[in-house]
Design a protein around this motif. Structure first.
Motif, PDB file in Angstrom:
ATOM      1  N   ASP A 175      28.977  29.558  44.152  1.00 50.69           N
ATOM      2  CA  ASP A 175      29.497  29.387  42.789  1.00 50.69           C
ATOM      3  C   ASP A 175      30.476  30.494  42.405  1.00 50.69           C
ATOM      4  N   GLU A 176      30.271  31.688  42.958  1.00 52.65           N
ATOM      5  CA  GLU A 176      31.121  32.816  42.589  1.00 52.65           C
ATOM      6  C   GLU A 176      32.533  32.686  43.149  1.00 52.65           C
TER       7      GLU A 176
ATOM      8  N   ILE B  21      35.302  42.981  50.333  1.00 52.26           N
ATOM      9  CA  ILE B  21      35.688  41.818  49.545  1.00 52.26           C
ATOM     10  C   ILE B  21      35.191  40.572  50.273  1.00 52.26           C
ATOM     11  N   VAL B  22      34.762  39.586  49.500  1.00 51.80           N
ATOM     12  CA  VAL B  22      34.419  38.265  50.020  1.00 51.80           C
ATOM     13  C   VAL B  22      35.407  37.288  49.420  1.00 51.80           C
TER      14      VAL B  22
ATOM     15  N   GLY C 278      23.685  27.308  49.666  1.00 47.82           N
ATOM     16  CA  GLY C 278      24.459  27.651  48.477  1.00 47.82           C
ATOM     17  C   GLY C 278      24.793  29.130  48.355  1.00 47.82           C
ATOM     18  N   MET C 279      24.528  29.905  49.418  1.00 50.33           N
ATOM     19  CA  MET C 279      24.830  31.337  49.414  1.00 50.33           C
ATOM     20  C   MET C 279      25.650  31.678  50.646  1.00 50.33           C
TER      21      MET C 279
ATOM     22  N   TYR D 212      21.065  35.759  32.095  1.00 53.43           N
ATOM     23  CA  TYR D 212      22.036  36.516  32.881  1.00 53.43           C
ATOM     24  C   TYR D 212      23.452  36.167  32.434  1.00 53.43           C
ATOM     25  N   THR D 213      24.329  37.154  32.469  1.00 54.41           N
ATOM     26  CA  THR D 213      25.716  36.963  32.047  1.00 54.41           C
ATOM     27  C   THR D 213      26.631  36.900  33.261  1.00 54.41           C
ATOM     28  N   LEU D 214      27.660  36.099  33.144  1.00 54.35           N
ATOM     29  CA  LEU D 214      28.680  36.016  34.188  1.00 54.35           C
ATOM     30  C   LEU D 214      29.825  36.963  33.840  1.00 54.35           C
ATOM     31  N   PRO D 215      30.610  37.445  34.817  1.00 55.81           N
ATOM     32  CA  PRO D 215      30.615  36.991  36.206  1.00 55.81           C
ATOM     33  C   PRO D 215      29.708  37.772  37.151  1.00 55.81           C
ATOM     34  N   ASP D 216      29.031  38.798  36.671  1.00 59.19           N
ATOM     35  CA  ASP D 216      28.314  39.700  37.565  1.00 59.19           C
ATOM     36  C   ASP D 216      26.807  39.481  37.589  1.00 59.19           C
ATOM     37  N   TYR D 217      26.312  38.444  36.897  1.00 60.89           N
ATOM     38  CA  TYR D 217      24.885  38.113  36.893  1.00 60.89           C
ATOM     39  C   TYR D 217      24.046  39.309  36.440  1.00 60.89           C
ATOM     40  N   MET D 218      24.535  39.934  35.365  1.00 62.88           N
ATOM     41  CA  MET D 218      23.822  41.060  34.776  1.00 62.88           C
ATOM     42  C   MET D 218      22.798  40.535  33.773  1.00 62.88           C
TER      43      MET D 218
END
Length: 437
Positions: free
Chosen positions: A34-35, A53-54, A129-130, A306-312
């Motif tokens: 998803d990211e 980097i990915v 999915g990962m 959790y908040t995007l984009p960093d899943y905090m």
């Protein structure tokens, strides 16, 4: 009791550390698919104290590279995704997913400089999915044939979340069966029919009793630990009335994952992945044996926390984990809401960035933690000695590793040892996809 030196050895993961050298011998989750959706599929990643980097290139290939450009160390996370790779903004040097420098456009016409430059590149594969990456030297181990890796996409859902603490204490909460009766105690039983996507809110298999009631009223589990080829199997037994036993089978998959029941139809495979010594992400694959996963519902439920984009996380040290004293008196043991991820987050982060294990006093219910630390210490020793540590397996070995069974149910008190095996077999036989494996 653990010494300070032993604690350092188990928790430190940076380049050159014994623990870091061990973890680099395994595939590590580095991003959710998803990211990398949207119009800019590239993101910086920190893993084991290193920066990468990915990305997905314009042909659809996934790759992971060192973050700094080998020309003059500018940041490739801001690079342009074009012409089959990542192009550095500084001078236009272009690198493909294999780390090959395929253009140095600022150099004179006919320059062969790019043939002499190689960027650090690492294998990347998609599972459940990962994206998993391998940053160790030599050949990467094979993936076991676990349910989370072989189930069709429609039957899996992946998510992650940040934890502001060392990876080891984050993992250890998952191999502690006793804590659920306290940390996750609810004083009221909710509607088990409305528990989809929520852990410890439904009913156990083969029972109408809410798991919340089981945990609340039968809070002294008997815990059994068995060594298995992938790590440890943990069985927690709670004696119920009418000669019945609540049986919960969970698994420690070495080196840093556990596989546990989510509900009677779903399991969770969860990794704890160090960014550095003081922080980590949990990555999870939810696998359904019943109906296809309602991914949107699962995602919406988790994005409430959790908040995007960093899943905090939306709660944490910065706002006292949403603690409410009135709730603690009347509704939940913690006073921190009804999502167990928050409870676990408080438990592991409250120990400090890196838990000082020289000050702890373990009890008999910590036997899983003791067994795992022994496995981890032995594997670090083996890796230092040039030996093959646990779960660094070849394709033949990996293909024989299936399941593993992960059950939460109620069965006859005197045959619990057969119950969980029968329950696992029954669930697989009824599954659209697992029955065909």
């Amino acid at each position: 009791m653990m010494t300070a030196a032993q604690n350092e050895r188990l928790t430190r993961v940076g380049p050159g550390t014994p623990g870091g050298a061990l973890l680099r011998q395994y595939w590590q989750p580095v991003a959710l698919l998803d990211e990398l959706e949207g119009d800019r599929p590239i993101k910086p990643v920190k893993l084991l104290g290193q920066d990468f980097i990915v990305f997905r290139d314009d042909t659809g290939r996934y790759g992971m590279l060192d973050r700094d450009c080998p020309h003059r160390n500018a940041d490739l996370a801001f690079g342009r995704l074009e012409d089959g790779g990542v192009r550095c903004l500084f001078h236009g040097w272009l690198f493909d997913v294999n780390g090959n420098c395929i253009e140095t456009p600022a150099e004179p016409e006919g320059s062969k400089l790019c043939t002499r430059v190689k960027q650090g590149a690492y294998p990347v594969v998609e599972k459940g999915g990962m994206l998993f990456a391998y940053i160790g030297g030599g050949e990467a181990p094979a993936f076991p044939a676990f349910d989370c890796f072989i189930a069709p996409d429609a039957y899996t859902f992946a998510f992650k979340g940040f934890l502001d603490c060392n990876w080891l204490q984050a993992l250890e909460v998952g191999i502690d069966p006793a804590h659920a009766s306290y940390l996750h105690r609810f004083f009221e039983d909710g509607d088990t029919e409305a528990s989809y996507g929520k852990q410890f809110r439904g009913a156990s298999a083969d029972s109408a009793m809410p798991i919340t009631k089981v945990l609340r009223e039968y809070d002294r589990p008997e815990i059994k630990i068995d060594a298995v080829d992938y790590g440890l199997r943990l069985t927690a037994l709670r004696k119920l009335p009418d000669d019945q036993t609540h049986v919960r089978v969970t698994n420690l998959v070495f080196p840093q994952a556990f596989i546990i029941p989510m509900s009677s139809e779903m399991t969770i495979a969860q990794w704890h992945v160090p960014l550095d010594d003081g922080s980590c992400y949990w990555y999870a694959i939810f696998t359904s044996f019943g109906a296809p996963v309602n991914k949107q519902q699962m995602r919406d439920q988790r994005l409430a926390l959790y908040t995007l984009p960093d899943y905090m996380p939306r709660v944490g040290r910065f706002n006292n984990y949403g603690y409410d004293s009135a709730e603690q008196r009347a509704h939940t043991y913690t006073g921190m809401g009804h999502d167990i991820n928050v409870h676990d987050q408080w438990a592991v982060e409250s120990q400090g960035k890196i838990q000082d294990r020289t000050r702890e006093h373990l009890g008999s219910t910590d036997k899983g933690i003791v067994a795992y630390r022994r496995l981890l210490a032995d594997a670090i020793d083996a890796a230092e000695a040039g030996q093959t540590p646990l779960m660094v397996v070849n394709a033949e070995q990996a293909s024989a590793m299936t399941g593993p069974p992960s059950i939460d149910g109620v069965g006859p008190g005197d045959t619990w040892g057969n119950y969980w095996k029968d329950a696992d077999r029954k669930r697989r036989d009824a599954s659209e996809w697992a029955s065909k494996v």
